[in-house]
Scaffold this motif. Sequence first.
Motif, short mmCIF file in Angstrom:
data_model
loop_
_atom_site.label_atom_id
_atom_site.label_comp_id
_atom_site.label_asym_id
_atom_site.label_seq_id
_atom_site.Cartn_x
_atom_site.Cartn_y
_atom_site.Cartn_z
N GLU A 332 0.84 -1.20 0.00
CA GLU A 332 0.00 0.00 0.00
C GLU A 332 0.87 1.25 0.00
O GLU A 332 1.20 1.78 1.06
N PRO A 333 1.26 1.73 -1.15
CA PRO A 333 2.06 2.96 -1.21
C PRO A 333 1.38 4.13 -0.52
O PRO A 333 2.09 5.03 -0.01
N GLN A 334 0.07 4.13 -0.47
CA GLN A 334 -0.64 5.20 0.21
C GLN A 334 -0.21 5.30 1.67
O GLN A 334 -0.23 6.38 2.26
N GLY A 335 0.21 4.19 2.24
CA GLY A 335 0.68 4.22 3.62
C GLY A 335 1.93 5.06 3.79
O GLY A 335 2.11 5.71 4.83
N LEU A 336 2.81 5.07 2.79
CA LEU A 336 3.98 5.93 2.87
C LEU A 336 3.57 7.39 2.75
O LEU A 336 4.09 8.26 3.48
N TYR A 337 2.64 7.67 1.85
CA TYR A 337 2.10 9.03 1.74
C TYR A 337 1.51 9.47 3.08
O TYR A 337 1.79 10.57 3.57
N ASP A 338 0.69 8.62 3.69
CA ASP A 338 0.05 8.95 4.96
C ASP A 338 1.08 9.13 6.08
O ASP A 338 0.93 10.00 6.94
N THR A 339 2.12 8.30 6.05
CA THR A 339 3.17 8.43 7.07
C THR A 339 3.84 9.79 7.00
O THR A 339 3.99 10.50 8.02
N LEU A 340 4.24 10.19 5.81
CA LEU A 340 4.98 11.44 5.65
C LEU A 340 4.09 12.66 5.92
O LEU A 340 4.49 13.59 6.64
N ASP A 382 6.56 7.37 -6.06
CA ASP A 382 5.50 8.29 -6.45
C ASP A 382 4.73 8.78 -5.22
O ASP A 382 4.39 9.97 -5.12
N ALA A 383 4.47 7.88 -4.28
CA ALA A 383 3.76 8.27 -3.06
C ALA A 383 4.57 9.26 -2.24
O ALA A 383 4.02 10.25 -1.71
N ALA A 384 5.87 9.03 -2.12
CA ALA A 384 6.72 9.94 -1.37
C ALA A 384 6.79 11.31 -2.04
O ALA A 384 6.74 12.36 -1.38
N THR A 385 6.86 11.31 -3.37
CA THR A 385 6.91 12.57 -4.12
C THR A 385 5.61 13.35 -3.95
O THR A 385 5.63 14.58 -3.78
N ASP A 390 2.42 17.81 -1.30
CA ASP A 390 1.16 18.16 -0.65
C ASP A 390 1.31 18.65 0.78
O ASP A 390 0.36 19.19 1.36
N ALA A 391 2.47 18.44 1.39
CA ALA A 391 2.67 18.79 2.79
C ALA A 391 4.03 19.46 2.97
O ALA A 391 4.91 19.30 2.13
N PRO A 392 4.21 20.19 4.07
CA PRO A 392 5.50 20.85 4.31
C PRO A 392 6.57 19.86 4.78
O PRO A 392 6.96 19.82 5.94
N ILE A 393 7.03 19.05 3.84
CA ILE A 393 8.03 18.03 4.13
C ILE A 393 9.28 18.32 3.29
O ILE A 393 9.18 18.48 2.08
N ASP A 394 10.40 18.38 3.95
CA ASP A 394 11.67 18.53 3.26
C ASP A 394 12.22 17.13 3.03
O ASP A 394 13.00 16.60 3.82
N LEU A 395 11.79 16.50 1.92
CA LEU A 395 12.19 15.13 1.61
C LEU A 395 13.54 15.16 0.93
O LEU A 395 13.68 15.64 -0.19
N ARG A 396 14.54 14.59 1.57
CA ARG A 396 15.92 14.70 1.11
C ARG A 396 16.43 13.50 0.32
O ARG A 396 17.44 13.61 -0.38
N GLY A 397 15.79 12.31 0.48
CA GLY A 397 16.35 11.17 -0.21
C GLY A 397 15.56 9.90 0.00
O GLY A 397 14.64 9.83 0.82
N TYR A 398 15.96 8.88 -0.76
CA TYR A 398 15.31 7.57 -0.75
C TYR A 398 16.38 6.49 -0.82
O TYR A 398 17.22 6.49 -1.73
N PHE A 399 16.36 5.56 0.14
CA PHE A 399 17.30 4.45 0.19
C PHE A 399 16.52 3.15 0.02
O PHE A 399 15.64 2.84 0.83
N TYR A 400 16.87 2.39 -1.01
CA TYR A 400 16.21 1.10 -1.18
C TYR A 400 16.81 0.08 -0.22
O TYR A 400 18.03 0.02 -0.02
N TRP A 401 15.93 -0.75 0.35
CA TRP A 401 16.38 -1.90 1.15
C TRP A 401 16.08 -3.15 0.34
O TRP A 401 14.93 -3.44 0.06
#
Length: 445
Positions: A332-340, A382-385, A390-401
């Motif tokens: 559920e990518p929406q969960g990452l959106y909701d988290t951020l 896409d969800a993180a972007t 949509d929110a005041p988030i300073d998203l600096r990066g993405y690390f794949y596990w």
Amino acid sequence: MTTPFVWGAATAAYQIEGGVAEDGRGDSIWDTFCRRPGAIADGTSGEVAADSYHRWLDDVELLDGLGVGAYRFSVAWPRVMPSGAVNKPGLDYYDRIVDALCERGIRPFVTLYHWDLPQELEDKGGWRVRDTADRFADYATVVAERLGDRVEDWITLNEPYCSSIVGYAEGRHAPGATEGHGALAAAHHLLIAHGRATTAIRTVRPEARVGITLNLSPAVPANDTPIDRAAAARMDLLVNRQFTDPVLGGAYPDGFEKLFSGVSDLSFRRDGDLDIIGVPLDFLGVNYYYRIHAADAPYDQPDPGLRSASDIGVRSVPRDGVPTTDLGWPIEPQGLYDTLTGLAERYPALPPVYVTENGVAQLRDDLNPDPARIDFITTHLDAATRAAADAPIDLRGYFYWSLIDNFEWARGFGPRFGLVHVDYPTGNRTPRASYEWLRRRIAGL
């Protein structure tokens, strides 16, 4: 000036290194736990893992070929300070890795604690006792003094929820304890350790950027009923806000003490602790894998035990129509959106954020093709972007596990998260299709 977005990949020491008895490394709680019959699903251990202790340069070359700007890896505490004294060969190992990364223009993001507590400290009480937090600050100082001339980005802890609740309450992870009071004390002392280590790193390296990584899973009601909404709220307190509120908000959440009213002894808390825990962060690391669909479950209060989520009257249930990974985790990518977006809404002073882990495992030993992993990364990016827009988030990066397949804790070697396939008998690495796909995405092709 806009801060460039950082692409990265992540690993953890016990999951990839092996070499557990080499060059002065001492036992960790995971070495001990793996010897317990039945503790690991396939009866394996991290004794050899992906043999990165000997093949570390191969892994650095894979990072370079992927084109990432950063590598998140952990330092093994029992390799560096197995019994309180500094083990120079252990520090030398990480020194070589950092040099190789810097030579290739890859930023090291060093995690100081990814669950491998020295067994000697567990024998003295482990995270149940406050002294372990002080020993962690000593260890952080040693590592920062040695590596901090090249390492600017530091993560104190990875997923203290797992270290405390899963390790000391549910017993599914090392040290395999099933305690109520001990688990809550462990969670608190881990956060004290984070605060003390943050201060220690900044003392020896004032220019350092220091953060913490929390695993966050939005808890949503399985059914739109009052009892399931209340169950989701309880799960949110246990999994998420037990950590985010003290770290980002300076207090434990309302209702937390009542939730654990059966644990009457909270004497491990002291005046001034929240000031230590709430030391300002330079960034927050977010690990996201899935949402929790929470349903009410019978339970009795007060109960001095805390062995699973069911002890707070919650069970996690599958949701009709939601696809799952091979591990049964809902996708559920929406969960990452909701988290951020939820973090930004709850904490107005939210620091810059990195997604420090996000990935999918397969139980097949496949190399190519790799469509499920590619789709997972695409939809979650896409969800993180969207969240950052949509929110005041300073998203600096993405690390794949994870960069490579690894020892996946109590599940052993079955799950394969890697962009790179590892043939465990030989240690040979072979990039999957997702590696090539991500390389092209990073390069803007």
